[in-house]
Design a protein around this motif. Structure first.
Motif, PDB file in Angstrom:
ATOM      1  N   TRP A 237       0.856  -1.180   0.000  1.00 50.54           N
ATOM      2  CA  TRP A 237       0.000   0.000   0.000  1.00 50.54           C
ATOM      3  C   TRP A 237       0.901   1.241   0.000  1.00 50.54           C
ATOM      4  CZ3 TRP A 237      -5.393  -0.183  -0.157  1.00 50.54           C
ATOM      5  CH2 TRP A 237      -5.956  -1.463  -0.034  1.00 50.54           C
ATOM      6  N   PRO A 238       0.347   2.424  -0.226  1.00 50.59           N
ATOM      7  CA  PRO A 238       1.178   3.633  -0.324  1.00 50.59           C
ATOM      8  C   PRO A 238       2.144   3.846   0.840  1.00 50.59           C
ATOM      9  CG  PRO A 238      -1.006   4.129  -1.151  1.00 50.59           C
ATOM     10  CD  PRO A 238      -1.069   2.715  -0.619  1.00 50.59           C
ATOM     11  N   ASP A 239       1.695   3.624   2.080  1.00 54.29           N
ATOM     12  CA  ASP A 239       2.601   3.818   3.221  1.00 54.29           C
ATOM     13  C   ASP A 239       3.780   2.867   3.153  1.00 54.29           C
ATOM     14  OD1 ASP A 239       1.061   5.835   4.253  1.00 54.29           O
ATOM     15  OD2 ASP A 239       0.030   4.591   5.724  1.00 54.29           O
ATOM     16  N   ASP A 240       3.532   1.643   2.731  1.00 52.54           N
ATOM     17  CA  ASP A 240       4.630   0.684   2.566  1.00 52.54           C
ATOM     18  C   ASP A 240       5.583   1.159   1.473  1.00 52.54           C
ATOM     19  OD1 ASP A 240       3.356  -1.330   4.333  1.00 52.54           O
ATOM     20  OD2 ASP A 240       1.934  -1.561   2.684  1.00 52.54           O
ATOM     21  N   GLU A 241       5.025   1.616   0.372  1.00 56.92           N
ATOM     22  CA  GLU A 241       5.832   1.989  -0.787  1.00 56.92           C
ATOM     23  C   GLU A 241       6.705   3.207  -0.520  1.00 56.92           C
ATOM     24  OE1 GLU A 241       2.147   0.054  -3.165  1.00 56.92           O
ATOM     25  OE2 GLU A 241       2.385   2.233  -3.176  1.00 56.92           O
ATOM     26  N   THR A 242       6.270   4.080   0.356  1.00 60.74           N
ATOM     27  CA  THR A 242       7.095   5.236   0.718  1.00 60.74           C
ATOM     28  C   THR A 242       8.373   4.772   1.413  1.00 60.74           C
ATOM     29  OG1 THR A 242       5.165   6.678   0.933  1.00 60.74           O
ATOM     30  CG2 THR A 242       7.170   7.348   2.100  1.00 60.74           C
ATOM     31  N   ILE A 243       8.247   3.830   2.343  1.00 56.78           N
ATOM     32  CA  ILE A 243       9.418   3.285   3.041  1.00 56.78           C
ATOM     33  C   ILE A 243      10.311   2.526   2.069  1.00 56.78           C
ATOM     34  CG2 ILE A 243      10.133   1.546   4.742  1.00 56.78           C
ATOM     35  CD1 ILE A 243       7.741   2.381   6.440  1.00 56.78           C
ATOM     36  N   LEU A 244       9.714   1.727   1.216  1.00 52.79           N
ATOM     37  CA  LEU A 244      10.485   0.928   0.262  1.00 52.79           C
ATOM     38  C   LEU A 244      11.261   1.809  -0.715  1.00 52.79           C
ATOM     39  CD1 LEU A 244       7.729  -1.729  -0.468  1.00 52.79           C
ATOM     40  CD2 LEU A 244       9.876  -2.158   0.741  1.00 52.79           C
ATOM     41  N   GLY A 318       2.830  -6.134   2.697  1.00 47.40           N
ATOM     42  CA  GLY A 318       2.142  -4.865   2.911  1.00 47.40           C
ATOM     43  C   GLY A 318       0.882  -4.979   3.752  1.00 47.40           C
ATOM     44  N   GLY A 319       0.330  -3.818   4.077  1.00 47.86           N
ATOM     45  CA  GLY A 319      -0.914  -3.723   4.831  1.00 47.86           C
ATOM     46  C   GLY A 319      -0.739  -3.441   6.298  1.00 47.86           C
ATOM     47  N   GLY A 320       0.468  -3.558   6.799  1.00 47.28           N
ATOM     48  CA  GLY A 320       0.707  -3.406   8.231  1.00 47.28           C
ATOM     49  C   GLY A 320       0.595  -1.994   8.754  1.00 47.28           C
ATOM     50  N   PHE A 321       0.513  -1.025   7.853  1.00 47.14           N
ATOM     51  CA  PHE A 321       0.274   0.361   8.282  1.00 47.14           C
ATOM     52  C   PHE A 321      -1.184   0.750   8.063  1.00 47.14           C
ATOM     53  CE2 PHE A 321       4.831   0.216   7.620  1.00 47.14           C
ATOM     54  CZ  PHE A 321       5.304   0.878   8.756  1.00 47.14           C
ATOM     55  N   GLY A 322      -2.000  -0.245   7.702  1.00 49.95           N
ATOM     56  CA  GLY A 322      -3.433  -0.028   7.515  1.00 49.95           C
ATOM     57  C   GLY A 322      -4.218  -0.925   8.439  1.00 49.95           C
ATOM     58  N   VAL A 323      -5.203  -1.628   7.888  1.00 50.70           N
ATOM     59  CA  VAL A 323      -6.077  -2.458   8.726  1.00 50.70           C
ATOM     60  C   VAL A 323      -5.434  -3.782   9.101  1.00 50.70           C
ATOM     61  CG1 VAL A 323      -8.184  -1.433   7.819  1.00 50.70           C
ATOM     62  CG2 VAL A 323      -7.204  -3.421   6.675  1.00 50.70           C
ATOM     63  N   ILE A 338      10.576 -12.427   6.771  1.00 45.98           N
ATOM     64  CA  ILE A 338       9.489 -11.519   6.406  1.00 45.98           C
ATOM     65  C   ILE A 338       9.528 -10.268   7.263  1.00 45.98           C
ATOM     66  CG2 ILE A 338       6.968 -11.291   6.305  1.00 45.98           C
ATOM     67  CD1 ILE A 338       6.972 -14.420   6.003  1.00 45.98           C
ATOM     68  N   VAL A 339       9.237  -9.133   6.633  1.00 39.81           N
ATOM     69  CA  VAL A 339       9.149  -7.850   7.321  1.00 39.81           C
ATOM     70  C   VAL A 339       7.773  -7.267   7.044  1.00 39.81           C
ATOM     71  CG1 VAL A 339      10.238  -5.605   7.712  1.00 39.81           C
ATOM     72  CG2 VAL A 339      11.620  -7.525   6.853  1.00 39.81           C
ATOM     73  N   PHE A 340       7.147  -6.666   8.057  1.00 34.09           N
ATOM     74  CA  PHE A 340       5.847  -6.021   7.857  1.00 34.09           C
ATOM     75  C   PHE A 340       5.633  -4.938   8.890  1.00 34.09           C
ATOM     76  CE2 PHE A 340       5.069 -10.391   9.627  1.00 34.09           C
ATOM     77  CZ  PHE A 340       4.950 -10.040  10.966  1.00 34.09           C
ATOM     78  N   GLY A 341       4.592  -4.141   8.686  1.00 31.76           N
ATOM     79  CA  GLY A 341       4.268  -3.035   9.574  1.00 31.76           C
ATOM     80  C   GLY A 341       3.688  -3.488  10.904  1.00 31.76           C
ATOM     81  N   SER A 361       8.567  -7.043  12.758  1.00 32.27           N
ATOM     82  CA  SER A 361       7.617  -5.943  12.616  1.00 32.27           C
ATOM     83  C   SER A 361       8.350  -4.619  12.777  1.00 32.27           C
ATOM     84  CB  SER A 361       6.519  -6.062  13.685  1.00 32.27           C
ATOM     85  OG  SER A 361       5.655  -4.954  13.638  1.00 32.27           O
ATOM     86  N   ILE A 362       8.006  -3.681  11.886  1.00 35.79           N
ATOM     87  CA  ILE A 362       8.653  -2.366  11.937  1.00 35.79           C
ATOM     88  C   ILE A 362       7.578  -1.276  11.990  1.00 35.79           C
ATOM     89  CG2 ILE A 362      10.766  -3.113  10.806  1.00 35.79           C
ATOM     90  CD1 ILE A 362       8.446  -1.125   8.692  1.00 35.79           C
ATOM     91  N   GLU A 363       7.951  -0.137  12.559  1.00 38.21           N
ATOM     92  CA  GLU A 363       7.010   0.980  12.679  1.00 38.21           C
ATOM     93  C   GLU A 363       7.406   2.182  11.839  1.00 38.21           C
ATOM     94  OE1 GLU A 363       6.270   1.996  16.716  1.00 38.21           O
ATOM     95  OE2 GLU A 363       5.504  -0.003  17.256  1.00 38.21           O
ATOM     96  N   ASN A 364       8.611   2.174  11.290  1.00 37.74           N
ATOM     97  CA  ASN A 364       9.070   3.317  10.507  1.00 37.74           C
ATOM     98  C   ASN A 364      10.268   2.909   9.651  1.00 37.74           C
ATOM     99  OD1 ASN A 364      11.378   3.393  12.326  1.00 37.74           O
ATOM    100  ND2 ASN A 364      10.001   4.411  13.791  1.00 37.74           N
ATOM    101  N   TYR A 365      10.763   3.887   8.891  1.00 36.71           N
ATOM    102  CA  TYR A 365      11.884   3.603   7.991  1.00 36.71           C
ATOM    103  C   TYR A 365      13.147   3.203   8.745  1.00 36.71           C
ATOM    104  CZ  TYR A 365      15.803   4.249   4.863  1.00 36.71           C
ATOM    105  OH  TYR A 365      16.952   4.038   4.152  1.00 36.71           O
ATOM    106  N   VAL A 366      13.423   3.859   9.848  1.00 36.20           N
ATOM    107  CA  VAL A 366      14.646   3.560  10.611  1.00 36.20           C
ATOM    108  C   VAL A 366      14.662   2.098  11.037  1.00 36.20           C
ATOM    109  CG1 VAL A 366      15.933   4.070  12.720  1.00 36.20           C
ATOM    110  CG2 VAL A 366      14.953   5.942  11.385  1.00 36.20           C
ATOM    111  N   GLN A 367      13.543   1.622  11.555  1.00 38.57           N
ATOM    112  CA  GLN A 367      13.477   0.223  11.976  1.00 38.57           C
ATOM    113  C   GLN A 367      13.592  -0.718  10.778  1.00 38.57           C
ATOM    114  OE1 GLN A 367       9.980  -0.412  14.387  1.00 38.57           O
ATOM    115  NE2 GLN A 367      10.695   0.929  16.031  1.00 38.57           N
ATOM    116  N   PHE A 368      12.984  -0.347   9.676  1.00 35.81           N
ATOM    117  CA  PHE A 368      13.096  -1.168   8.473  1.00 35.81           C
ATOM    118  C   PHE A 368      14.549  -1.250   8.015  1.00 35.81           C
ATOM    119  CE2 PHE A 368      12.927  -1.463   3.725  1.00 35.81           C
ATOM    120  CZ  PHE A 368      12.459  -2.766   3.657  1.00 35.81           C
ATOM    121  N   ASN A 369      15.223  -0.134   8.027  1.00 33.85           N
ATOM    122  CA  ASN A 369      16.625  -0.094   7.640  1.00 33.85           C
ATOM    123  C   ASN A 369      17.477  -0.977   8.550  1.00 33.85           C
ATOM    124  OD1 ASN A 369      18.792   1.164   5.965  1.00 33.85           O
ATOM    125  ND2 ASN A 369      19.459   1.951   7.962  1.00 33.85           N
TER     126      ASN A 369
END
Length: 408
Positions: A237-244, A318-323, A338-341, A361-369
Motif C-alpha cells: 500500500w502507499p505507506d509501505d511503498e514510501t518506506i520501500l 504490505g498492509g501493516g500500516f493499515g487495517v 518476512i518484514v511487515f508493519g 515488525s517495523i514501525e518506521n523507515y529507521v526500523q526497516f533499515n
C-alpha cells in the motif's frame, strides 16, 4: 437484534448502490447480483449433487481451495457451487476450474436465503473462516442441510462473546462442526456452550505448500533478479511503498520487486513516481534484457505473486500500516524472512513467525533499515530466519485432510 441486523444490511445495500454510481468495485457488487436467481435456475439442474462453498473474498478462497479440490477429487460426480461476497474474490476467480458454478452470494435476507436454498438444494454447505450469515444459516438448519465452517478463528472481542451477541451465539449451533485454527478459538467457543468444535489448523499451510511445489516459470522475474540479493515486496500500500522507495534509493545494489495490492493504473503511476529516480520497469512492459538492467520491477498484473517469492531472499508484506497485513505464508513457504508493519496482531501465523524470529515488525523507515541491515549483512541471521520460516509452514500442514475426514 434480528430487526437491527436486517436494517443494517439494508442500509449497507443502499450505500453500495449509491457508491456504484462512481465506484467500479461497488458497481460490480450490484451488477453481479442482478437476476441472480434466474441465472441460478438456468444453470443448476435438479439432478445435480451440489456441495456449496462460500468465501467472502480472495483470501478466504485461498483457504477454502485445498478443501474444494480435495473434496472434488474424492467425489468427482459432485457439483461444486462456489459463491463470493466481494468482487475482489469473484472477479479474480470467476473462471476457477475447480468449481462447476461460481456466483455472487445474494444479500443475507430471509427471502433471499429461502429462495437460494430452494434453487440450489445443496447436500452440504461449507463456509470459510469468517462467514456467519444469519438467514442463510437459519435456512440451512431448517432444511436439515449439514453445514460447516472451516479455518475459523475466534477472538474475545467478537460479537459472539459479548453480552448482546445472543443471536449470533445461537446460530453457531446451526453448524454440524466448526473447524477452527487454534486452541484459543476452541476454548472461547466452549465457554459459550458450543462444543461441536475440531481444532484442524489453517488450510492455507496446505495451499502454500502446494504452491511451492507447483510454481510458475517467470522469465522476466528470473532475468531481473539474476544472482542478486532481491527483496520481494508483496501486497503493498502507499505507506509501505514510501518506506520501500527510500530504502531502494539508499541501496542501489539491491534488487526490489514491488507487487502492490491494488494494480489500478492510478496506483501504478503513483508507485512509478515514487521510484522515478531509479531504474524502474513494469512487469507487463519489460523485456528480459530491460528487466535485467533495472533496480525496481513493478508487478502490474495479478496471479503471479506467490511464484515471484521464490526468486527473493527477503519478503516485505504490505498492509501493516493499515487495517492489517496480507498473506505471509506464501513467502514463508519459500523460506523467506518476512518484514511487515505494526498491525499484524490479528494474524496467528504472523505472531508465530515473529516469535520464531522468522518475521520482523517495523514501525518506521529507521526500523526497516535496521532489520534489512541485519538480514543483508549477517548471513547466519538470514539463514536462521529462512530456516525457521520454512519449517514453520512444513510443521503446520495437514488441516485439509482433517477437515475432509470430518465432513465425510
Amino acid at each position: 437484534m434480528i430487526i437491527l441486523y436486517s436494517i443494517l444490511l439494508r442500509i449497507y445495500f443502499v450505500l453500495i448502490l449509491i457508491a456504484s454510481i462512481s465506484n467500479d468495485k461497488a458497481k460490480k457488487w450490484i451488477s453481479g447480483r442482478r437476476s441472480i436467481f434466474k441465472r441460478l435456475r438456468a444453470q443448476i439442474s435438479d439432478a445435480d449433487d451440489v456441495i456449496w462453498f462460500h468465501c467472502a473474498s480472495l483470501g478466504e478462497f485461498e483457504q477454502g481451495r485445498p478443501v474444494i479440490e480435495a473434496y472434488k477429487k474424492q467425489h468427482p460426480s459432485s457439483k461444486i457451487l462456489l459463491t463470493f461476497f466481494s468482487p475482489s474474490g469473484y472477479e479474480i476467480r470467476k473462471n476457477y476450474e475447480g468449481a462447476d458454478y461460481i456466483f455472487y452470494l445474494p444479500l443475507d435476507t430471509y427471502f433471499n436465503a429461502k429462495r437460494f436454498i430452494q434453487i440450489v438444494r445443496p447436500k452440504a454447505a461449507v463456509f470459510v473462516k469468517y462467514e456467519f450469515w444469519y438467514y442463510y444459516l437459519q435456512a440451512l438448519h431448517r432444511n436439515s442441510i449439514p453445514t460447516y465452517v472451516i479455518s475459523a478463528i475466534f477472538r474475545p472481542n467478537q460479537i459472539f462473546f459479548r453480552w448482546y451477541g445472543g443471536m449470533f451465539r445461537r446460530i453457531l449451533r446451526n453448524y454440524r462442526q466448526l473447524f477452527v485454527q487454534n486452541q484459543q478459538s476452541c476454548d472461547l467457543l466452549r465457554s459459550i456452550g458450543v462444543t461441536n468444535v475440531t481444532i484442524s489448523g489453517d488450510t492455507r499451510f496446505d495451499r502454500v505448500a502446494d504452491i511451492a511445489r507447483n510454481v510458475k516459470d517467470l522469465p522476466i522475474v528470473g532475468s531481473f533478479v539474476g544472482d542478486n540479493f532481491a527483496l520481494i515486496a508483496g501486497s503493498t500500500w502507499p505507506d509501505d511503498e514510501t518506506i520501500l522507495a527510500e530504502y531502494a534509493a539508499a541501496n542501489p545494489s539491491l534488487k526490489m520487486v514491488v507487487a502492490p495490492h491494488e494494480i489500478g493504473e492510478g496506483h501504478i503511476q503513483d508507485i512509478l513516481a515514487k521510484f522515478r529516480a531509479l531504474k524502474t520497469v513494469r512487469y507487463t512492459q519489460a523485456s528480459p534484457e530491460e528487466a535485467a538492467n533495472a533496480q525496481i520491477l513493478v508487478v502490474d498484473t495479478i496471479g503471479i505473486l506467490s511464484s515471484v517469492y521464490r526468486h527473493g531472499k527477503v519478503a516485505y508484506i504490505g498492509g501493516g500500516f493499515g487495517v492489517g497485513i496480507h498473506n505471509t505464508l506464501e513467502a514463508a513457504t519459500f523460506g523467506l524472512p518476512i518484514v511487515f508493519g505494526p498491525n499484524y496482531h490479528k494474524f496467528q501465523e504472523a505472531k508465530d513467525l515473529v516469535g520464531l524470529k522468522a518475521a520482523f515488525s517495523i514501525e518506521n523507515y529507521v526500523q526497516f533499515n535496521d532489520v534489512m541491515g541485519l538480514l543483508t549483512k549477517n548471513s547466519q541471521a538470514l539463514h536462521q530466519s529462512s530456516k525457521a520460516a520454512k519449517e514453520y509452514v512444513t510443521s503446520h500442514i495437514g488441516a485439509t485432510q482433517t477437515i475432509i475426514q470430518g465432513i465425510m
